[in-house]
Design a protein around this motif. Structure first.
Motif, PDB file in Angstrom:
ATOM      1  N   LEU A 483       0.856  -1.196   0.000  1.00  0.00           N
ATOM      2  CA  LEU A 483       0.000   0.000   0.000  1.00  0.00           C
ATOM      3  C   LEU A 483       0.886   1.238   0.000  1.00  0.00           C
ATOM      4  CD1 LEU A 483      -2.687  -0.984   2.662  1.00  0.00           C
ATOM      5  CD2 LEU A 483      -3.210  -0.237   0.351  1.00  0.00           C
ATOM      6  N   THR A 484       0.603   2.167  -0.904  1.00  0.00           N
ATOM      7  CA  THR A 484       1.430   3.366  -0.980  1.00  0.00           C
ATOM      8  C   THR A 484       0.579   4.605  -1.211  1.00  0.00           C
ATOM      9  OG1 THR A 484       3.241   4.450  -2.192  1.00  0.00           O
ATOM     10  CG2 THR A 484       1.834   2.941  -3.442  1.00  0.00           C
ATOM     11  N   ASP A 485       1.076   5.723  -0.717  1.00  0.00           N
ATOM     12  CA  ASP A 485       0.476   7.013  -1.030  1.00  0.00           C
ATOM     13  C   ASP A 485       0.803   7.353  -2.493  1.00  0.00           C
ATOM     14  OD1 ASP A 485      -0.754   9.453  -0.798  1.00  0.00           O
ATOM     15  OD2 ASP A 485       0.751  10.344   0.511  1.00  0.00           O
ATOM     16  N   ILE A 486       0.131   8.365  -3.029  1.00  0.00           N
ATOM     17  CA  ILE A 486       0.398   8.796  -4.406  1.00  0.00           C
ATOM     18  C   ILE A 486       1.308  10.017  -4.419  1.00  0.00           C
ATOM     19  CG2 ILE A 486      -0.607   9.674  -6.544  1.00  0.00           C
ATOM     20  CD1 ILE A 486      -3.129   8.101  -5.932  1.00  0.00           C
ATOM     21  N   ASP A 487       0.812  11.140  -3.916  1.00  0.00           N
ATOM     22  CA  ASP A 487       1.515  12.417  -4.040  1.00  0.00           C
ATOM     23  C   ASP A 487       2.814  12.431  -3.252  1.00  0.00           C
ATOM     24  OD1 ASP A 487      -0.515  14.068  -5.589  1.00  0.00           O
ATOM     25  OD2 ASP A 487      -1.736  13.308  -3.934  1.00  0.00           O
ATOM     26  N   ASP A 488       3.891  12.761  -3.952  1.00  0.00           N
ATOM     27  CA  ASP A 488       5.237  12.861  -3.386  1.00  0.00           C
ATOM     28  C   ASP A 488       5.787  11.522  -2.898  1.00  0.00           C
ATOM     29  OD1 ASP A 488       5.587  15.624  -3.819  1.00  0.00           O
ATOM     30  OD2 ASP A 488       4.367  16.073  -2.053  1.00  0.00           O
ATOM     31  N   THR A 489       5.038  10.457  -3.136  1.00  0.00           N
ATOM     32  CA  THR A 489       5.562   9.112  -2.867  1.00  0.00           C
ATOM     33  C   THR A 489       5.774   8.400  -4.202  1.00  0.00           C
ATOM     34  OG1 THR A 489       4.418   9.037  -0.739  1.00  0.00           O
ATOM     35  CG2 THR A 489       5.184   6.952  -1.624  1.00  0.00           C
ATOM     36  N   LEU A 490       4.717   8.236  -4.979  1.00  0.00           N
ATOM     37  CA  LEU A 490       4.879   7.718  -6.343  1.00  0.00           C
ATOM     38  C   LEU A 490       5.240   8.836  -7.319  1.00  0.00           C
ATOM     39  CD1 LEU A 490       2.005   5.083  -6.711  1.00  0.00           C
ATOM     40  CD2 LEU A 490       4.400   4.735  -6.089  1.00  0.00           C
ATOM     41  N   THR A 491       4.705  10.028  -7.088  1.00  0.00           N
ATOM     42  CA  THR A 491       5.011  11.143  -7.988  1.00  0.00           C
ATOM     43  C   THR A 491       6.330  11.803  -7.594  1.00  0.00           C
ATOM     44  OG1 THR A 491       3.845  12.775  -6.628  1.00  0.00           O
ATOM     45  CG2 THR A 491       2.549  11.581  -8.262  1.00  0.00           C
ATOM     46  N   GLY A 492       6.865  12.626  -8.514  1.00  0.00           N
ATOM     47  CA  GLY A 492       8.039  13.433  -8.191  1.00  0.00           C
ATOM     48  C   GLY A 492       9.310  13.011  -8.887  1.00  0.00           C
ATOM     49  N   ASN A 493       9.361  11.784  -9.424  1.00  0.00           N
ATOM     50  CA  ASN A 493      10.567  11.323 -10.116  1.00  0.00           C
ATOM     51  C   ASN A 493      10.147  10.268 -11.131  1.00  0.00           C
ATOM     52  OD1 ASN A 493      12.987   9.704 -10.743  1.00  0.00           O
ATOM     53  ND2 ASN A 493      13.990  10.904  -9.129  1.00  0.00           N
ATOM     54  N   SER A 494      10.153  10.619 -12.404  1.00  0.00           N
ATOM     55  CA  SER A 494       9.651   9.716 -13.449  1.00  0.00           C
ATOM     56  C   SER A 494      10.510   8.464 -13.585  1.00  0.00           C
ATOM     57  CB  SER A 494       9.582  10.456 -14.788  1.00  0.00           C
ATOM     58  OG  SER A 494      10.858  10.980 -15.136  1.00  0.00           O
ATOM     59  N   GLU A 495      11.813   8.599 -13.410  1.00  0.00           N
ATOM     60  CA  GLU A 495      12.692   7.430 -13.510  1.00  0.00           C
ATOM     61  C   GLU A 495      12.395   6.440 -12.381  1.00  0.00           C
ATOM     62  OE1 GLU A 495      17.495   6.347 -13.516  1.00  0.00           O
ATOM     63  OE2 GLU A 495      16.812   8.434 -13.468  1.00  0.00           O
ATOM     64  N   ALA A 496      12.197   6.977 -11.176  1.00  0.00           N
ATOM     65  CA  ALA A 496      11.871   6.114 -10.043  1.00  0.00           C
ATOM     66  C   ALA A 496      10.520   5.439 -10.243  1.00  0.00           C
ATOM     67  CB  ALA A 496      11.860   6.935  -8.752  1.00  0.00           C
ATOM     68  N   LEU A 497       9.556   6.193 -10.800  1.00  0.00           N
ATOM     69  CA  LEU A 497       8.229   5.621 -11.044  1.00  0.00           C
ATOM     70  C   LEU A 497       8.307   4.467 -12.027  1.00  0.00           C
ATOM     71  CD1 LEU A 497       5.153   5.691 -10.726  1.00  0.00           C
ATOM     72  CD2 LEU A 497       5.099   7.388 -12.577  1.00  0.00           C
ATOM     73  N   GLU A 498       9.110   4.616 -13.073  1.00  0.00           N
ATOM     74  CA  GLU A 498       9.247   3.539 -14.058  1.00  0.00           C
ATOM     75  C   GLU A 498       9.855   2.294 -13.412  1.00  0.00           C
ATOM     76  OE1 GLU A 498       9.021   1.218 -17.210  1.00  0.00           O
ATOM     77  OE2 GLU A 498       8.126   3.229 -17.072  1.00  0.00           O
ATOM     78  N   ALA A 499      10.848   2.491 -12.542  1.00  0.00           N
ATOM     79  CA  ALA A 499      11.452   1.350 -11.847  1.00  0.00           C
ATOM     80  C   ALA A 499      10.432   0.685 -10.921  1.00  0.00           C
ATOM     81  CB  ALA A 499      12.676   1.815 -11.057  1.00  0.00           C
ATOM     82  N   PHE A 500       9.595   1.502 -10.281  1.00  0.00           N
ATOM     83  CA  PHE A 500       8.561   0.950  -9.404  1.00  0.00           C
ATOM     84  C   PHE A 500       7.552   0.130 -10.198  1.00  0.00           C
ATOM     85  CE2 PHE A 500       4.305   1.322  -7.577  1.00  0.00           C
ATOM     86  CZ  PHE A 500       4.506   0.780  -6.318  1.00  0.00           C
ATOM     87  N   ARG A 501       7.080   0.690 -11.340  1.00  0.00           N
ATOM     88  CA  ARG A 501       6.119  -0.047 -12.174  1.00  0.00           C
ATOM     89  C   ARG A 501       6.689  -1.387 -12.606  1.00  0.00           C
ATOM     90  NH1 ARG A 501       4.757   5.054 -15.171  1.00  0.00           N
ATOM     91  NH2 ARG A 501       6.312   4.333 -16.669  1.00  0.00           N
ATOM     92  N   SER A 502       7.946  -1.379 -12.989  1.00  0.00           N
ATOM     93  CA  SER A 502       8.593  -2.611 -13.446  1.00  0.00           C
ATOM     94  C   SER A 502       8.676  -3.636 -12.316  1.00  0.00           C
ATOM     95  CB  SER A 502       9.991  -2.281 -13.973  1.00  0.00           C
ATOM     96  OG  SER A 502      10.674  -3.459 -14.354  1.00  0.00           O
ATOM     97  N   ALA A 503       9.049  -3.168 -11.114  1.00  0.00           N
ATOM     98  CA  ALA A 503       9.153  -4.088  -9.977  1.00  0.00           C
ATOM     99  C   ALA A 503       7.787  -4.663  -9.618  1.00  0.00           C
ATOM    100  CB  ALA A 503       9.754  -3.357  -8.780  1.00  0.00           C
ATOM    101  N   LEU A 504       6.755  -3.824  -9.689  1.00  0.00           N
ATOM    102  CA  LEU A 504       5.412  -4.286  -9.346  1.00  0.00           C
ATOM    103  C   LEU A 504       4.912  -5.313 -10.348  1.00  0.00           C
ATOM    104  CD1 LEU A 504       3.094  -3.881  -7.326  1.00  0.00           C
ATOM    105  CD2 LEU A 504       2.203  -2.079  -8.811  1.00  0.00           C
ATOM    106  N   GLU A 505       5.183  -5.075 -11.627  1.00  0.00           N
ATOM    107  CA  GLU A 505       4.752  -6.033 -12.650  1.00  0.00           C
ATOM    108  C   GLU A 505       5.489  -7.356 -12.499  1.00  0.00           C
ATOM    109  OE1 GLU A 505       2.267  -5.753 -14.695  1.00  0.00           O
ATOM    110  OE2 GLU A 505       1.851  -3.736 -13.927  1.00  0.00           O
TER     111      GLU A 505
END
Length: 728
Positions: A483-505
């Motif tokens: 479970l994660t927050d959205i604002d300033d946790t998932l948002t704020g760094n597009s490279e980090a978000l892409e790595a997160f999406r990949s790990a989740l998939e």
């Protein structure tokens, strides 16, 4: 879970939980006076549980406390459960370090006890019909559990933090040191929360209501009731004719101190605590020549091995007492045995009564005074402090006299007069025995208790209303949820978000994904679509006031019904807008269970003042501040943390298999407890308050990189690693 289910199908009567978190709790040989945390409260809780279980309406009373593995205490405190009597058991729950801790050190671990109780309830297969919390720590825990389960909550404070803080400040102790030692801010906030949640608050005396509870913001007179505790008449009674005069080994232990054991005994019994005022008693005895000639003094001050190894407060009291005995040369006139067992206490009262002595309670403050009832039942007259419980007891029993505990001359005179007039002594002795039987039995306590519960709740739950958990489903295939927050946790760094999406998939099909955000549902879905994150299995939105599941979206109506309790949005809104520096924020006007405001930090009140004003207005709400300006107000039963515990309970998923990531003050309560918390590196200052909690990991990297760092820290996608709390 070390506690196996209790045949839930066989429990047809009422099922009560009684919470006593701190100290050493067991069914026999209570170690009263062992330390400041193991006192009369433990005895009260166990005696109350026994008498309630004897009532025909009640099937089971479980006393929940902390499980302790520590070579400094008896091994019995590590047993997961103890059968005390028919319908009464102690259940010891493991949370925090295994070692014994004083109550002030338990605060960081209390959310874990909430999770342990929820796990116990799932194992039982049935929710309790009533939860009773004793003292501030159990008030916090019990209120949280009651909110999650939607069951009635009863609170008994025993002693209250605001009162103790004022008393210590009046003694000249520095405020900074008090906060560090006693955690008053946490304790008082927990007491306010317990009073806010409680359907009924039980006090022991009228003075307790008037001078202690009444100074709290959430004091509600219609929810207060005075029900004095009782005394176990099977244990405490006068010596029968022909019983002999030895009074066991403890009688011989007392006599060895005394030059003339035949004199009347002035008996005092309490743990060595400065509030118990032993020094003034010894001074009163030492400076009254007539009293010294006619009586002996018996000081039962807990149990000790080596004074040098005792806690600071007890060490000071015992040292001062011994110095005063030496100063007044009271050797041969004062007995102060090193130890006693619970079986010795009735014998000590009988010995003092048979000698023509009195029992004295010189405490500076006395919330109730259970020892006064024990003495009265034993035929021993009393001289007691003119404070709190003794006032009610002596008014009812007429078996002694009240004194100013700070006037040693008056105390000495009253003690001498108490033993000097045999006819009055006999009258007081007889009055005490009769008064206790008439006014202060546990049987009378139980009758009044159930009567008041029935009035407060509009009737006792019927058998057909038993809260079964058998209808609970389980989320398919999932054995853990991120479970994660959205604002300033998932948002704020597009490279980090892409790595997160990949790990989740790449995570297995057993890993669920959820969102916990302050956004409304529509805005949360818009953000997730923009971010390209897959549809969550669970959405907790609008600061914990909304829960939805999967695709297609399904709202959890049971959560809505639960949080609607005493929710008065229009009245709350009007109250807040009347405050300077608070403005309405209409961006989320369509949220039925959350009010949002903008707070001007320069001109508006701080969060503590906002909460205080809402409490004084009688509103049962939760106010949280995010990013120092965003003020959210929700129902008292709604928050992200409570929503997560509700889900854990409903879907039978242990908190230790839920990883929660966040960045701001609104996330604090969902990061606490037995869930696995992750605070990203770009967090707001409010979260520094939880840095030392045992299962909260502060990542070094920002945004989604921090979430990934937390996943790796806990090995959440593999064999989950749980932090070793014993090394904290």
């Amino acid at each position: 879970m070390p506690n196996e289910p209790y045949l839930p199908g066989d429990v047809l009567g009422l099922y009560f939980l009684s919470l006593s978190v701190h100290g050493l709790v067991r069914g026999t040989d209570t170690e009263l006076g062992r330390d400041a945390d193991t006192g009369g409260q433990v005895l009260y809780v166990m005696d109350q549980a026994r008498i309630l279980a004897q009532q025909p309406e009640i099937q089971l009373v479980e006393v929940l406390t902390r499980q302790v593995w520590d070579k400094r205490v008896d091994v019995s405190y590590s047993e997961p459960r103890e059968e005390v009597a028919d319908g009464v058991r102690i259940v010891r729950l493991p949370f925090g370090p295994r070692r014994y801790l004083r109550k002030e050190s338990l605060w960081p671990y209390l959310p874990s006890m909430v999770d342990q109780i929820m796990r116990l309830v799932r194992a039982r297969g049935r929710a309790p019909d009533l939860i009773h919390g004793h003292y501030a720590d159990a008030g916090f825990v019990g209120a949280q559990v009651a909110k999650i389960l939607g069951v009635p909550f009863i609170f008994t404070g025993h002693s209250l933090g605001r009162v103790k803080k004022v008393r210590l400040l009046d003694q000249g102790q520095p405020a900074e040191g008090l906060e560090e030692r006693y955690r008053f801010s946490q304790r008082i906030e927990a007491e306010e929360g317990a009073l806010e949640t409680a359907a009924l608050v039980i006090a022991s005396t009228r003075q307790e209501v008037r001078e202690q509870y009444q100074i709290y913001d959430h004091y509600q007179p219609d929810r207060m009731v005075v029900i004095p505790p009782g005394v176990d008449l099977s244990r405490f009674s006068p010596a029968a004719p022909g019983d002999g005069q030895g009074y066991g080994a403890i009688g011989q232990e007392v006599d060895r101190f005394l030059a003339d054991p035949g004199k009347p005994l002035i008996m005092a019994m309490a743990r060595p605590d400065e509030r118990k005022n032993f020094g003034t008693l010894v001074k009163a005895f030492g400076e009254n020549r007539g009293l010294r000639e006619k009586a002996n003094l018996l000081l039962v001050m807990g149990n000790r091995e080596d004074i040098r190894e005792m806690p600071g407060g007890a060490k000071r009291v015992l040292t001062e007492t011994l110095v005063l005995i030496d100063r007044y040369d009271l050797y041969g006139s004062v007995a102060y045995p090193k130890g006693h067992g619970s079986e010795d206490v009735p014998e000590l009262y009988r010995k003092a009564a048979a000698s023509g002595g009195v029992f004295v309670n010189p405490a500076l403050t006395e919330p109730f005074g259970l020892t006064l009832l024990e003495a009265a039942a034993s035929g021993l007259p009393v001289v007691a402090t003119n404070d709190g419980g003794p006032q009610d007891i002596l008014e009812a029993c007429k078996n002694g006299v009240l004194v100013d505990p700070q006037d040693s001359d008056s105390l000495g005179r009253k003690l001498l007069e108490a033993i000097d007039y045999p006819d009055r002594w006999k009258s007081w002795s007889d009055n005490g025995k009769e008064g206790v039987h008439r006014h202060f039995t546990w049987k009378a306590h139980a009758k009044r208790y159930l009567s008041e519960v029935e009035k407060a709740l509009g009737g006792l739950p019927a058998e057909e209303g038993i809260r079964s958990l058998s209808r609970r489903r389980r989320l398919p295939r999932l054995d853990r949820i991120l479970l994660t927050d959205i604002d300033d946790t998932l948002t704020g760094n597009s490279e980090a978000l892409e790595a997160f999406r990949s790990a989740l998939e790449g995570a297995g099909s057993n890993v669920g994904f959820g969102i916990a955000t302050g956004r409304t549902l529509d805005r949360a879905l818009e953000a997730l679509e923009e971010l390209g994150v897959r549809a969550p299995d669970i959405l907790i939105t609008a600061t914990g006031t909304e829960i939805h599941y999967g695709e297609p979206l399904v709202v959890d109506r049971s959560w809505e019904r639960q949080i609607n309790y005493r929710w008065q949005p229009w009245q709350v809104r009007d109250s807040l807008l009347a405050m300077a520096g608070v403005e309405s924020w209409d961006e989320d006007a369509g949220t039925p269970f959350r009010l949002r405001f903008r707070l001007d930090p320069e001109t508006g009140p701080n969060l503590a003042e906002i909460r205080r004003r809402l409490r004084r207005g009688g509103f049962r709400v939760i106010a949280t501040l995010d990013h120092e300006t965003d003020l959210d107000v929700t129902p008292v039963r709604a928050s992200p943390g409570l929503a997560i515990r509700f889900l854990s309970h409903k879907w039978n998923l242990p908190p230790s298999r839920i990883l929660v990531a966040g960045d701001s003050g609104n996330d604090a309560d969902m990061l606490s407890g037995e869930t696995l918390g992750v605070v990203v590196g770009n967090h707001t200052p409010e979260l520094e308050e939880i840095r030392d909690l045992p299962r909260v990991f502060f990542a070094e990297r920002d945004h989604a990189w921090g979430v990934l760092e937390g996943i790796q820290h806990y090995q959440f996608f593999d064999d989950i690693r749980i932090p070793d709390e014993d090394n904290l």
